[in-house]
Write a protein that holds these residues in place. Structure first.
Motif, PDB file in Angstrom:
ATOM      1  N   MET A   1      53.031  65.863  36.241  1.00  0.00           N
ATOM      2  CA  MET A   1      53.200  63.892  36.158  1.00  0.00           C
ATOM      3  C   MET A   1      53.497  64.002  34.814  1.00  0.00           C
ATOM      4  N   MET A   2      54.718  63.013  34.187  1.00  0.00           N
ATOM      5  CA  MET A   2      54.995  63.667  32.398  1.00  0.00           C
ATOM      6  C   MET A   2      54.259  62.844  31.404  1.00  0.00           C
ATOM      7  N   THR A   3      53.496  63.531  30.560  1.00  0.00           N
ATOM      8  CA  THR A   3      52.684  62.749  29.639  1.00  0.00           C
ATOM      9  C   THR A   3      53.791  62.550  28.075  1.00  0.00           C
ATOM     10  N   ASN A   4      54.208  63.048  27.833  1.00  0.00           N
ATOM     11  CA  ASN A   4      54.852  63.048  26.746  1.00  0.00           C
ATOM     12  C   ASN A   4      56.498  61.849  26.875  1.00  0.00           C
ATOM     13  N   VAL A   5      56.201  60.738  28.112  1.00  0.00           N
ATOM     14  CA  VAL A   5      57.048  59.308  28.297  1.00  0.00           C
ATOM     15  C   VAL A   5      56.722  58.349  27.097  1.00  0.00           C
ATOM     16  N   LEU A   6      57.822  57.304  26.862  1.00  0.00           N
ATOM     17  CA  LEU A   6      56.781  56.043  26.344  1.00  0.00           C
ATOM     18  C   LEU A   6      55.872  55.671  26.938  1.00  0.00           C
ATOM     19  N   VAL A   7      55.184  54.753  26.891  1.00  0.00           N
ATOM     20  CA  VAL A   7      54.657  53.879  28.102  1.00  0.00           C
ATOM     21  C   VAL A   7      55.577  52.601  28.306  1.00  0.00           C
ATOM     22  N   ALA A   8      56.289  52.127  27.897  1.00  0.00           N
ATOM     23  CA  ALA A   8      57.312  50.971  28.749  1.00  0.00           C
ATOM     24  C   ALA A   8      58.266  52.041  30.105  1.00  0.00           C
ATOM     25  N   HIS A   9      57.651  53.226  29.875  1.00  0.00           N
ATOM     26  CA  HIS A   9      58.933  53.865  30.522  1.00  0.00           C
ATOM     27  C   HIS A   9      57.811  54.502  31.797  1.00  0.00           C
ATOM     28  N   SER A  10      56.721  53.794  31.471  1.00  0.00           N
ATOM     29  CA  SER A  10      55.830  54.857  32.771  1.00  0.00           C
ATOM     30  C   SER A  10      56.016  53.783  34.033  1.00  0.00           C
ATOM     31  N   SER A  11      55.081  54.871  34.566  1.00  0.00           N
ATOM     32  CA  SER A  11      54.857  54.063  36.187  1.00  0.00           C
ATOM     33  C   SER A  11      53.587  52.946  35.506  1.00  0.00           C
ATOM     34  N   ASP A  12      53.264  52.073  36.661  1.00  0.00           N
ATOM     35  CA  ASP A  12      52.009  51.378  36.218  1.00  0.00           C
ATOM     36  C   ASP A  12      50.901  51.493  36.624  1.00  0.00           C
ATOM     37  N   VAL A  13      50.894  52.540  36.888  1.00  0.00           N
ATOM     38  CA  VAL A  13      48.937  53.627  37.319  1.00  0.00           C
ATOM     39  C   VAL A  13      49.390  53.897  36.027  1.00  0.00           C
ATOM     40  N   GLU A  14      50.427  55.206  35.365  1.00  0.00           N
ATOM     41  CA  GLU A  14      50.013  55.321  33.883  1.00  0.00           C
ATOM     42  C   GLU A  14      49.304  54.526  33.084  1.00  0.00           C
ATOM     43  N   LYS A  15      50.647  53.080  32.974  1.00  0.00           N
ATOM     44  CA  LYS A  15      50.356  52.190  32.033  1.00  0.00           C
ATOM     45  C   LYS A  15      48.865  52.026  32.054  1.00  0.00           C
ATOM     46  N   ALA A  16      48.210  51.464  33.463  1.00  0.00           N
ATOM     47  CA  ALA A  16      46.934  51.731  33.392  1.00  0.00           C
ATOM     48  C   ALA A  16      46.343  51.713  32.955  1.00  0.00           C
ATOM     49  N   SER A  77      47.869  60.800  14.082  1.00  0.00           N
ATOM     50  CA  SER A  77      47.046  60.051  15.238  1.00  0.00           C
ATOM     51  C   SER A  77      48.213  59.728  15.901  1.00  0.00           C
ATOM     52  N   LEU A  78      49.488  60.423  15.362  1.00  0.00           N
ATOM     53  CA  LEU A  78      50.897  59.992  16.421  1.00  0.00           C
ATOM     54  C   LEU A  78      51.800  61.822  17.103  1.00  0.00           C
ATOM     55  N   SER A  79      50.491  62.648  16.498  1.00  0.00           N
ATOM     56  CA  SER A  79      51.046  64.038  16.753  1.00  0.00           C
ATOM     57  C   SER A  79      50.698  64.124  18.631  1.00  0.00           C
ATOM     58  N   GLN A  80      51.340  65.508  19.478  1.00  0.00           N
ATOM     59  CA  GLN A  80      51.027  65.098  20.207  1.00  0.00           C
ATOM     60  C   GLN A  80      50.088  65.681  21.014  1.00  0.00           C
ATOM     61  N   SER A  81      49.805  65.781  19.925  1.00  0.00           N
ATOM     62  CA  SER A  81      48.282  67.237  20.381  1.00  0.00           C
ATOM     63  C   SER A  81      46.495  66.688  19.661  1.00  0.00           C
ATOM     64  N   LYS A  82      46.497  66.071  21.474  1.00  0.00           N
ATOM     65  CA  LYS A  82      44.997  66.052  20.884  1.00  0.00           C
ATOM     66  C   LYS A  82      44.292  65.797  20.306  1.00  0.00           C
ATOM     67  N   SER A  83      43.680  66.993  19.639  1.00  0.00           N
ATOM     68  CA  SER A  83      42.888  67.197  19.112  1.00  0.00           C
ATOM     69  C   SER A  83      43.191  67.470  17.614  1.00  0.00           C
ATOM     70  N   VAL A  84      44.464  66.826  17.224  1.00  0.00           N
ATOM     71  CA  VAL A  84      44.863  66.362  15.748  1.00  0.00           C
ATOM     72  C   VAL A  84      44.821  64.943  15.686  1.00  0.00           C
ATOM     73  N   GLN A  85      45.069  64.537  16.798  1.00  0.00           N
ATOM     74  CA  GLN A  85      44.606  62.754  17.403  1.00  0.00           C
ATOM     75  C   GLN A  85      43.712  62.358  16.877  1.00  0.00           C
ATOM     76  N   TYR A 201      46.765  58.196  23.321  1.00  0.00           N
ATOM     77  CA  TYR A 201      45.961  56.634  23.360  1.00  0.00           C
ATOM     78  C   TYR A 201      45.073  56.922  22.440  1.00  0.00           C
ATOM     79  N   VAL A 202      44.846  58.118  21.928  1.00  0.00           N
ATOM     80  CA  VAL A 202      43.722  57.749  20.723  1.00  0.00           C
ATOM     81  C   VAL A 202      44.481  57.979  19.732  1.00  0.00           C
ATOM     82  N   GLY A 203      45.614  58.137  19.288  1.00  0.00           N
ATOM     83  CA  GLY A 203      46.681  57.720  17.761  1.00  0.00           C
ATOM     84  C   GLY A 203      46.789  55.550  18.126  1.00  0.00           C
ATOM     85  N   ALA A 204      47.180  55.282  19.529  1.00  0.00           N
ATOM     86  CA  ALA A 204      46.658  53.698  19.201  1.00  0.00           C
ATOM     87  C   ALA A 204      45.720  53.211  19.375  1.00  0.00           C
ATOM     88  N   SER A 205      44.725  54.028  19.490  1.00  0.00           N
ATOM     89  CA  SER A 205      43.417  53.127  19.507  1.00  0.00           C
ATOM     90  C   SER A 205      43.068  53.354  17.899  1.00  0.00           C
TER      91      SER A 205
END
Length: 228
Positions: A1-16, A77-85, A201-205
């Motif tokens: 499952m891709m994790t670097n796709v925009l939320v708007a283009h993801s599945s309903d499960v991924e959005k939730a 917060s916009l980094s793709q690295s979770k630790s940096v977020q 989601y960490v950056g969004a928060s």
């Protein structure tokens, strides 16, 4: 499952999953802020707290450092690295706790702890209501972007001017800032899906947490002004 796709283009499960994780981190950020603020109130000397709001140029320096550090935290917060977020979110929580320290101290001293709880409850209620509007409304809130940017520059100019020349911005400025913070939350919430990937989601928060704290700041100031 891709994790670097925009939320708007993801599945309903991924959005939730994204929204669930985002708002969970917002809640945890608020709890962390409360914990850090409590520690600071108990360990920072009152003389140092008084100096933070007693000297106008000291307060301007604090605002400047906060602004620069906020930009750095948002970049992290916009980094793709979770630790940096997480680094950006944690850093921003510490910044907010420091900037809130003199306001919380004065609020408790002048109006008691009750005013803090009232401001917190009002902030949470408004945030919940605005979020509900953003999720249920089919309107496009993009028009708010320019209003928020212009309003932000005007408010920053007034704050700096007030600090330099020593004039009180008054109740209506606080009301205006509550409206601006509310508009920011509405815009940010509606645009989360277009701004972040499912793994950010960490950056969004962090973005939502920053707007909540702005709203809380000015609601608290309004309540304090009514009791003074």
């Amino acid at each position: 499952m891709m994790t670097n796709v925009l939320v708007a283009h993801s599945s309903d499960v991924e959005k939730a999953s994204f929204y669930k994780k985002t708002y969970l981190h917002v809640a945890l950020s608020i709890l962390a802020f409360i914990g850090v603020e409590t520690v600071l109130l108990n360990v920072v000397p009152t003389e140092l707290i008084a100096m933070m709001f007693g000297q106008k140029y000291t307060w301007l320096l604090i605002i400047g450092v906060f602004w620069l550090a906020s930009m750095l935290a948002n970049k992290w917060s916009l980094s793709q690295s979770k630790s940096v977020q997480y680094l950006g979110l944690g850093f921003y929580i510490l910044l907010e706790a420091a900037i809130f320290l003199p306001l919380i101290y004065v609020a408790v001293l002048q109006a008691g702890v009750g005013v803090i709880y009232q401001a917190a409850m009002l902030t949470i209620a408004m945030f919940a209501g605005i979020s509900a509007v953003a999720f249920t409304s089919k309107r496009d809130f993009s028009f708010l972007r320019n209003i928020i940017i212009i309003g932000g520059f005007i408010s920053l100019g007034l704050i700096v001017g007030g600090a330099i020349f020593g004039f009180n911005l008054g109740l209506w400025f606080s009301v205006g800032m509550v409206i601006l913070a509310s508009a920011t939350i509405l815009y940010q919430t509606s645009k989360l899906k277009d701004s972040y990937t499912t793994d950010q989601y960490v950056g969004a928060s962090l973005q939502l947490f920053a707007s909540i704290m702005l709203l809380f700041w000015y609601i608290l100031r309004i309540l304090m002004s009514r009791r003074s």
